[in-house]
Design an enzyme around this catalytic site. Structure first.
Site, mmCIF file in Angstrom:
data_model
loop_
_atom_site.group_PDB
_atom_site.id
_atom_site.type_symbol
_atom_site.label_atom_id
_atom_site.label_comp_id
_atom_site.label_asym_id
_atom_site.label_seq_id
_atom_site.Cartn_x
_atom_site.Cartn_y
_atom_site.Cartn_z
ATOM 1 N N SER A 60 -22.760 -20.806 56.558
ATOM 2 C CA SER A 60 -22.160 -20.955 55.239
ATOM 3 C C SER A 60 -21.821 -22.414 54.936
ATOM 4 O O SER A 60 -22.712 -23.260 54.935
ATOM 5 C CB SER A 60 -20.931 -20.041 55.145
ATOM 6 O OG SER A 60 -20.424 -19.980 53.846
ATOM 7 N N ASP A 90 -27.187 -11.205 50.282
ATOM 8 C CA ASP A 90 -26.129 -12.217 50.329
ATOM 9 C C ASP A 90 -25.722 -12.609 48.910
ATOM 10 O O ASP A 90 -26.539 -13.107 48.141
ATOM 11 C CB ASP A 90 -26.628 -13.440 51.101
ATOM 12 C CG ASP A 90 -25.516 -14.365 51.549
ATOM 13 O OD1 ASP A 90 -24.502 -14.457 50.830
ATOM 14 O OD2 ASP A 90 -25.660 -14.994 52.615
ATOM 15 N N HIS A 139 -23.673 -12.035 53.579
ATOM 16 C CA HIS A 139 -23.128 -13.295 54.075
ATOM 17 C C HIS A 139 -22.416 -13.168 55.427
ATOM 18 O O HIS A 139 -22.570 -14.023 56.300
ATOM 19 C CB HIS A 139 -22.157 -13.865 53.037
ATOM 20 C CG HIS A 139 -21.969 -15.341 53.119
ATOM 21 N ND1 HIS A 139 -22.954 -16.240 52.775
ATOM 22 C CD2 HIS A 139 -20.907 -16.093 53.508
ATOM 23 C CE1 HIS A 139 -22.509 -17.476 52.944
ATOM 24 N NE2 HIS A 139 -21.269 -17.405 53.383
#
Length: 381
Positions: A154, A324, A357
């Site tokens: 991320s 995601d 995610h």
């Protein structure tokens, strides 16, 4: 002046740190380290030098793990040890180092500032890329006398991509694996995150003098409550509302994450990320005042990070997910377009249709799906 160490403020005195709470209970050796950035932040690093079977750390290639937004180094150990990336790496012959970004639980020290000072929070991911990562890289290289592998998730991919544009970091880099990569955010599909960004909520809190973005604090809780009521977004499952529908996480891992608590960032960083969502660009922080931008950058608009300038010969492993909601497929494709001239034998791209995610660090099947190929990639470099 005595440095304010991480235990001075913002940390539960009964908390013994990541080594004692997350690593040693699994029968791994663990070392606590600190490194001071060029702008005075005292960051904690954990080192797992050898696997459970012991041996020596000599000649083991070092790998630095960098967490994402609102997380800390425990990200890499939320799963059971036979499934967690940190432990899998050390059991496969790597010397594992775990980073903790400024402002998070174990990196709230500074040579002269306290987290109670507004100046302590005067940074965005620009500084994570220009100060935190170079400090961690330099420290690990000094300790091991080797170049590093890097794994980011991320925000840890965004800061790495920005830092790779700086030659000082490239000279210490062996290869990089980017999980749920973020460069562009303009097509992000998370309705909750987009409402935070597009509603100028972060700026409003910033203007009110709130410098720390504490996801477990009252101000953020009230902000989310307000958004959920006004927009009709289902906020009964905040993790899903932010990240997308994670395919393969189980409730015990999510509970462990929440028990460890989401971590603070700076309000300035949240504003910076909001600018990226609204503008669809990858630029330095915009002070939204020409005179201030000129003072900071020597030009009326913030400089852009040119992703096409990332050297074509860096060995890269990118893994992204079709579900995601933060690292959207179309945004990742923009990044991949920037890498279209990358050396073919230096770029591995993995697309997982059902991953969202959080799956990249919390999925029950991440070992088989993501980590085994990632480790095989690192071992070839």
């Amino acid at each position: 002046m005595r440095p304010k160490l991480p235990s001075d403020k913002g940390q539960d005195e009964s908390d013994d740190g990541i080594c004692k709470s997350m690593v040693e209970p699994q029968n791994y050796v663990c070392e606590e380290h600190t490194v001071t950035t060029g702008d005075g932040y005292i960051l904690s690093l954990q080192r797992i030098p050898v696997g459970r079977s012991g041996g020596t750390s000599v000649d083991r290639p070092p790998v630095l793990l960098q967490h994402g937004l609102m997380m800390d180094g425990s990200t890499w150990m939320l799963l059971p040890p036979e499934k967690s990336l940190a432990f899998l790496l050390v059991d496969n012959g790597f010397d594992v180092w775990i980073a903790n970004s400024r402002g998070t639980k174990y990196s709230r020290g500074h040579v002269s500032l306290s987290p109670d000072d507004a100046a302590f929070w005067d940074w965005s991911w620009d500084e994570l890329a220009s100060s935190d990562l170079p400090a961690a890289f330099g420290y690990v290289q000094d300790q091991t006398r080797q170049k590093l592998h890097y794994v980011g998730h991320s925000q840890g991919t965004l800061t790495a991509l920005a830092a790779f544009l700086k030659e000082q970091l490239l000279s210490m880099l062996r290869s990089a694996a980017l999980l749920s990569p973020i460069a562009y955010l303009g097509q992000m599909t998370s309705l909750l995150a987009r409402n935070v960004a597009e509603g100028f909520i972060a700026e409003t809190l910033y203007w009110l003098g709130l410098n720390e973005f504490n996801p477990t604090g009252d101000a953020v809780a009230n902000m989310l409550k307000d958004i959920c009521q006004k927009t009709g977004i289902d906020c009964s499952d905040l993790l899903t509302s932010f990240t997308g529908q994670n395919c393969c996480t189980n409730s015990s891992v999510v509970e462990l994450l929440l028990d460890r608590k989401l971590q603070s960032s700076s309000m300035k960083n949240m504003v910076h990320l909001s600018q990226m969502v609204r503008d669809g660009t990858v630029s330095m922080y915009d002070y939204e005042d020409e005179a201030e931008n000129i003072q900071q950058y020597g030009q009326p608009t913030p400089p852009s990070y040119n992703m096409t300038s990332i050297p074509n010969d860096i060995p890269l492993f990118l893994s992204y997910g079709g579900a995601d909601a933060l690292s959207d497929v179309d945004d990742v494709k923009l990044l991949l377009r920037s890498l279209r001239d990358h050396d073919g034998d230096k770029l591995v791209i993995q697309y997982l249709d059902n991953y969202a995610h959080a799956d990249f660090v919390m999925a029950d099947n991440a070992r088989e799906i993501v980590y085994n190929p990632l480790i095989a990639f690192l071992q070839l470099q």
